[in-house]
Design a protein around this motif. Sequence first.
Motif, PDB file in Angstrom:
ATOM      1  N   GLY A  44       0.795  -1.106   0.039  1.00  0.00           N
ATOM      2  CA  GLY A  44      -0.008   0.061  -0.154  1.00  0.00           C
ATOM      3  C   GLY A  44       0.828   1.263   0.224  1.00  0.00           C
TER       4      GLY A  44
ATOM      5  N   ASP B  24      -5.949   3.723  -2.218  1.00  0.00           N
ATOM      6  CA  ASP B  24      -6.485   2.478  -2.470  1.00  0.00           C
ATOM      7  C   ASP B  24      -6.696   2.390  -3.999  1.00  0.00           C
TER       8      ASP B  24
ATOM      9  N   LYS C 219      -7.116  -0.019  -7.170  1.00  0.00           N
ATOM     10  CA  LYS C 219      -7.363  -1.562  -7.533  1.00  0.00           C
ATOM     11  C   LYS C 219      -6.965  -1.923  -8.992  1.00  0.00           C
TER      12      LYS C 219
ATOM     13  N   ARG D 153      -1.943  -8.165  -1.814  1.00  0.00           N
ATOM     14  CA  ARG D 153      -1.798  -7.119  -0.811  1.00  0.00           C
ATOM     15  C   ARG D 153      -1.129  -7.784   0.705  1.00  0.00           C
TER      16      ARG D 153
END
Length: 86
Positions: free
Chosen positions: A6, A29, A31, A71
């Motif tokens: 992250g 965040d 994706k 992740r």
Amino acid sequence: VLLSDGGFGSIISRALAKNHSLDPLVIPDRKWVKVFEGMGIPSILTANMSEFSAALVSWKPEDGPLFLECRFDPEQYRSIVQGIRQ
């Protein structure tokens, strides 16, 4: 395969030690799975070793590429890379 904590975990410890802002080191965040799916590439988001293993087992190379976004816990990663960049 994208491995992500992250952010930029290998240098966050140094920023913390110097009381610098972590804002530039933390990635919002995103994706990437959606991006690759948009290109017609099957994609899987995994959050642990069990999910990662299951994704690899389910992949059939003859069907084409597979994108895996893996992740992992940023705190755990930070402890692993402690001292790499000083």
